[in-house]
Design a protein around this motif. Structure first.
Motif, PDB file in Angstrom:
ATOM      1  N   SER A  49      -4.306 -64.490  51.644  1.00  0.00           N
ATOM      2  CA  SER A  49      -4.772 -65.392  50.595  1.00  0.00           C
ATOM      3  C   SER A  49      -3.580 -65.825  49.767  1.00  0.00           C
ATOM      4  O   SER A  49      -2.769 -64.985  49.347  1.00  0.00           O
ATOM      5  CB  SER A  49      -5.801 -64.701  49.691  1.00  0.00           C
ATOM      6  OG  SER A  49      -6.073 -65.485  48.544  1.00  0.00           O
ATOM      7  N   ALA A  50      -3.455 -67.108  49.523  1.00  0.00           N
ATOM      8  CA  ALA A  50      -2.342 -67.619  48.724  1.00  0.00           C
ATOM      9  C   ALA A  50      -2.402 -67.114  47.291  1.00  0.00           C
ATOM     10  O   ALA A  50      -1.399 -67.142  46.576  1.00  0.00           O
ATOM     11  CB  ALA A  50      -2.344 -69.148  48.734  1.00  0.00           C
ATOM     12  N   HIS A  51      -3.570 -66.655  46.844  1.00  0.00           N
ATOM     13  CA  HIS A  51      -3.707 -66.149  45.491  1.00  0.00           C
ATOM     14  C   HIS A  51      -3.234 -64.705  45.361  1.00  0.00           C
ATOM     15  O   HIS A  51      -3.161 -64.178  44.261  1.00  0.00           O
ATOM     16  CB  HIS A  51      -5.162 -66.242  45.032  1.00  0.00           C
ATOM     17  CG  HIS A  51      -5.705 -67.639  45.086  1.00  0.00           C
ATOM     18  ND1 HIS A  51      -5.094 -68.690  44.437  1.00  0.00           N
ATOM     19  CD2 HIS A  51      -6.778 -68.164  45.725  1.00  0.00           C
ATOM     20  CE1 HIS A  51      -5.775 -69.805  44.657  1.00  0.00           C
ATOM     21  NE2 HIS A  51      -6.794 -69.518  45.437  1.00  0.00           N
ATOM     22  N   ASP A  52      -2.936 -64.043  46.467  1.00  0.00           N
ATOM     23  CA  ASP A  52      -2.443 -62.670  46.440  1.00  0.00           C
ATOM     24  C   ASP A  52      -1.188 -62.608  47.294  1.00  0.00           C
ATOM     25  O   ASP A  52      -1.260 -62.474  48.514  1.00  0.00           O
ATOM     26  CB  ASP A  52      -3.503 -61.704  46.976  1.00  0.00           C
ATOM     27  CG  ASP A  52      -3.061 -60.243  46.846  1.00  0.00           C
ATOM     28  OD1 ASP A  52      -1.930 -60.007  46.369  1.00  0.00           O
ATOM     29  OD2 ASP A  52      -3.851 -59.350  47.210  1.00  0.00           O
ATOM     30  N   PRO A  53       0.004 -62.702  46.674  1.00  0.00           N
ATOM     31  CA  PRO A  53       1.248 -62.724  47.465  1.00  0.00           C
ATOM     32  C   PRO A  53       1.424 -61.502  48.353  1.00  0.00           C
ATOM     33  O   PRO A  53       2.100 -61.575  49.372  1.00  0.00           O
ATOM     34  CB  PRO A  53       2.343 -62.774  46.380  1.00  0.00           C
ATOM     35  CG  PRO A  53       1.675 -63.396  45.196  1.00  0.00           C
ATOM     36  CD  PRO A  53       0.258 -62.911  45.240  1.00  0.00           C
ATOM     37  N   MET A  54       0.801 -60.373  48.009  1.00  0.00           N
ATOM     38  CA  MET A  54       0.939 -59.184  48.839  1.00  0.00           C
ATOM     39  C   MET A  54       0.332 -59.387  50.228  1.00  0.00           C
ATOM     40  O   MET A  54       0.735 -58.737  51.190  1.00  0.00           O
ATOM     41  CB  MET A  54       0.282 -57.989  48.157  1.00  0.00           C
ATOM     42  CG  MET A  54       1.113 -57.378  47.053  1.00  0.00           C
ATOM     43  SD  MET A  54       2.776 -56.934  47.589  1.00  0.00           S
ATOM     44  CE  MET A  54       2.414 -55.858  48.969  1.00  0.00           C
ATOM     45  N   THR A  55      -0.642 -60.265  50.344  1.00  0.00           N
ATOM     46  CA  THR A  55      -1.281 -60.503  51.638  1.00  0.00           C
ATOM     47  C   THR A  55      -0.581 -61.596  52.437  1.00  0.00           C
ATOM     48  O   THR A  55      -0.966 -61.858  53.581  1.00  0.00           O
ATOM     49  CB  THR A  55      -2.753 -60.894  51.453  1.00  0.00           C
ATOM     50  OG1 THR A  55      -2.833 -62.169  50.780  1.00  0.00           O
ATOM     51  CG2 THR A  55      -3.501 -59.853  50.639  1.00  0.00           C
ATOM     52  N   CYS A  56       0.418 -62.229  51.856  1.00  0.00           N
ATOM     53  CA  CYS A  56       1.117 -63.333  52.536  1.00  0.00           C
ATOM     54  C   CYS A  56       2.204 -62.753  53.447  1.00  0.00           C
ATOM     55  O   CYS A  56       3.344 -62.527  53.017  1.00  0.00           O
ATOM     56  CB  CYS A  56       1.717 -64.293  51.522  1.00  0.00           C
ATOM     57  SG  CYS A  56       0.499 -65.119  50.492  1.00  0.00           S
TER      58      CYS A  56
END
Length: 501
Positions: free
Chosen positions: A292-299
């Protein structure tokens, strides 16, 4: 001069008194660290209990509940005017033992005083936990810059219950749709100073905002589309020259995995926004399924290349998060030919010659399981050849497909080692497999084969349709489905594209 004056009785007595005082001071410091460690464990226990109750009562998320309870326990006013983040950090600074702020490469590197504090934590917990544990948690691993450090077990809990909730509540400005719309509604040019990897700039451009991102010290591996040192995360910012656009994607070339932005409604050439150099030809890549672009940790994304381990890359900064290594029967590094996340994002499946290796995302290094698809190269049973592509069914059943350069497609389930079906219909090596969104059909394409075949994988395991395209060489030509599965799109050697309903 020490040997001279230490021979004097008074000086010798002074030395003995100084040594005794230093010893007492060291013991007092050690006792103080042990006390702080015990108090911090008790504080986190209280946060756990209070957060669970608050989640049930207020229907808020876990991090929000942790922050609320932490501020209450520290006696801090949560009103923004009171700057609760600074107050919380000041309060924690005097309470957090040093061992929760440290990481070691080896147990032998732990100082004696730190070992005493770790033993007191272990004894106080009484749950059989080890003195030290490896870093299974990507956020903490990134903080110390490696994936093979050792930390106190309580450091993980301190990160999850205290640091991360505080960061998300006060330290990070998360680009929510409401925040982005509010800035876009101003209808004024924007300069983002200290843009880091440029996530805000990228998303604002997607809303038509005239924005430039600037960072004096951008991520070291990120570059803008002009080649200057700049900000990644979509290539939306750099040294002030701008660049990129609002879209982000991934592609494959001979030297690395690329995330890019550009295009939009214009006819400009699509330019890379963030270039990650693998150093060798890239065989395959895969996005994290819960990104999700709203959570950099998942990028993040996986890549595999010739002679290299499987790498997990940060798609915002371009930095390496972790490596996953396959070894052959000679204990030499064996490069994967294909990679994919299973749908939960917890495990990585990688294709090798006659084998699928499974890696735990939280445990970089060796595979946790190897699943042979054929006993030997000449075996008549099983799936032979290099496993060139992998895909999981989106229906959550655990069904996945593996394509081989030997021309076969194997269907497997994640709780069994042997194949449940073996499909063969291509005249060349299979280069891509993909399930339809409903999980009922599987599409496959191969090199030197001018067909994309649709298979009924739920009933007959037989072809139900063929889609014509040009594939006269060994070039890997990709295809994709629309979000609803109603249209199939594929490339062609001539640079054009085809669309099939």
């Amino acid at each position: 001069s020490a040997p001279f004056w230490c021979n004097e009785p008074a000086a010798a007595q002074a030395c003995r008194l100084a040594e005794a005082a230093a010893t007492r001071l060291g013991v007092a410091t050690l006792l103080g660290e042990e006390r702080r460690a015990a108090d911090m464990s008790a504080l986190m226990d209280a946060i756990v209990d209070g957060a669970e109750a608050r989640v049930v009562e207020s229907d808020c998320d876990h991090d929000e509940a942790c922050v609320h309870v932490l501020l209450e326990l520290l006696g801090i006013d949560a009103q923004p005017a009171a700057n609760p983040l600074v107050a919380a950090l000041d309060a924690l600074d005097t309470r957090v033992p040093l061992v929760l702020r440290k990481a070691w490469r080896r147990t032998a590197d732990v100082a004696a005083e730190d070992m005493e504090v770790l033993r007191s934590l272990q004894a106080g917990a009484g749950d059989g936990r080890p003195l030290l544990c490896s870093l299974p948690e990507p956020y903490l691993a990134r903080a110390v810059g490696a994936s093979s450090w050792l930390v106190a077990p309580e450091a993980h809990r301190f990160n999850q219950m205290v640091l991360r909730p505080l960061q998300r509540a006060f330290g990070d400005a998360v680009p929510t749709p409401e925040a982005l719309d509010a800035i876009a509604s101003l209808r004024r040019p924007v300069v983002e100073l200290g843009c880091g990897a440029g996530l805000w700039t990228l998303l604002l451009r997607g809303r038509g905002v005239d924005v430039v991102g600037v960072d004096k010290r951008p991520p070291p591996t990120a570059r803008n589309d002009g080649g200057e040192q700049g900000c990644g995360g979509g290539g939306a910012c750099g040294d002030g020259s701008g660049g990129g656009d609002g879209a982000a994607t991934a592609s494959e070339n001979g030297n690395g995995a690329v995330t890019g932005g550009g295009g939009g409604d214009s006819e400009e050439e699509l330019r890379p926004a963030l270039r990650i150099d693998e150093g060798e030809s890239v065989y395959d890549y895969a996005w994290y399924p819960l990104m999700s672009a709203h959570d950099p940790m998942t990028c993040c994304l996986l890549s595999t290349s010739r002679g290299r381990p499987v790498h997990l890359w940060d798609a915002v900064s371009g930095t390496l998060r972790a490596s996953y290594v396959g070894f052959n029967h000679l204990d030499e590094v064996d490069a994967a030919n294909s990679v994919v996340f299973e749908p939960s994002g917890r495990f990585i499946y990688a294709g090798y010659e006659r084998a699928v290796r499974v890696f735990d995302v939280t445990r970089p290094g060796r595979a946790i399981e190897t699943r042979p698809t054929a006993a030997t190269r000449k075996s008549r049973d099983g799936q032979r050849g290099l496993l060139s592509c992998l895909a999981f069914s989106p229906d959550g059943s655990g069904l996945y497909a593996a394509g081989s350069f030997a021309g076969s497609i194997g269907l497997y389930v994640d709780n069994a080692k042997a194949h449940v079906a073996l499909l063969g219909g291509h005249t060349g090596g299979v280069t891509q497999v993909q399930f339809t969104p409903d999980g009922l059909y599987l599409l496959s394409g191969a090199r030197r084969d001018g067909r994309i075949i649709a298979w009924d994988v739920r009933n007959t395991c037989q072809p139900v349709a063929e889609y014509v395209r040009s594939s006269p060489t060994n070039q890997r030509i990709g295809f994709d489905l629309s979000r609803d599965g109603s249209h199939l799109f594929t490339g062609s050697p001539g640079g054009g594209g085809l669309a099939h309903p």
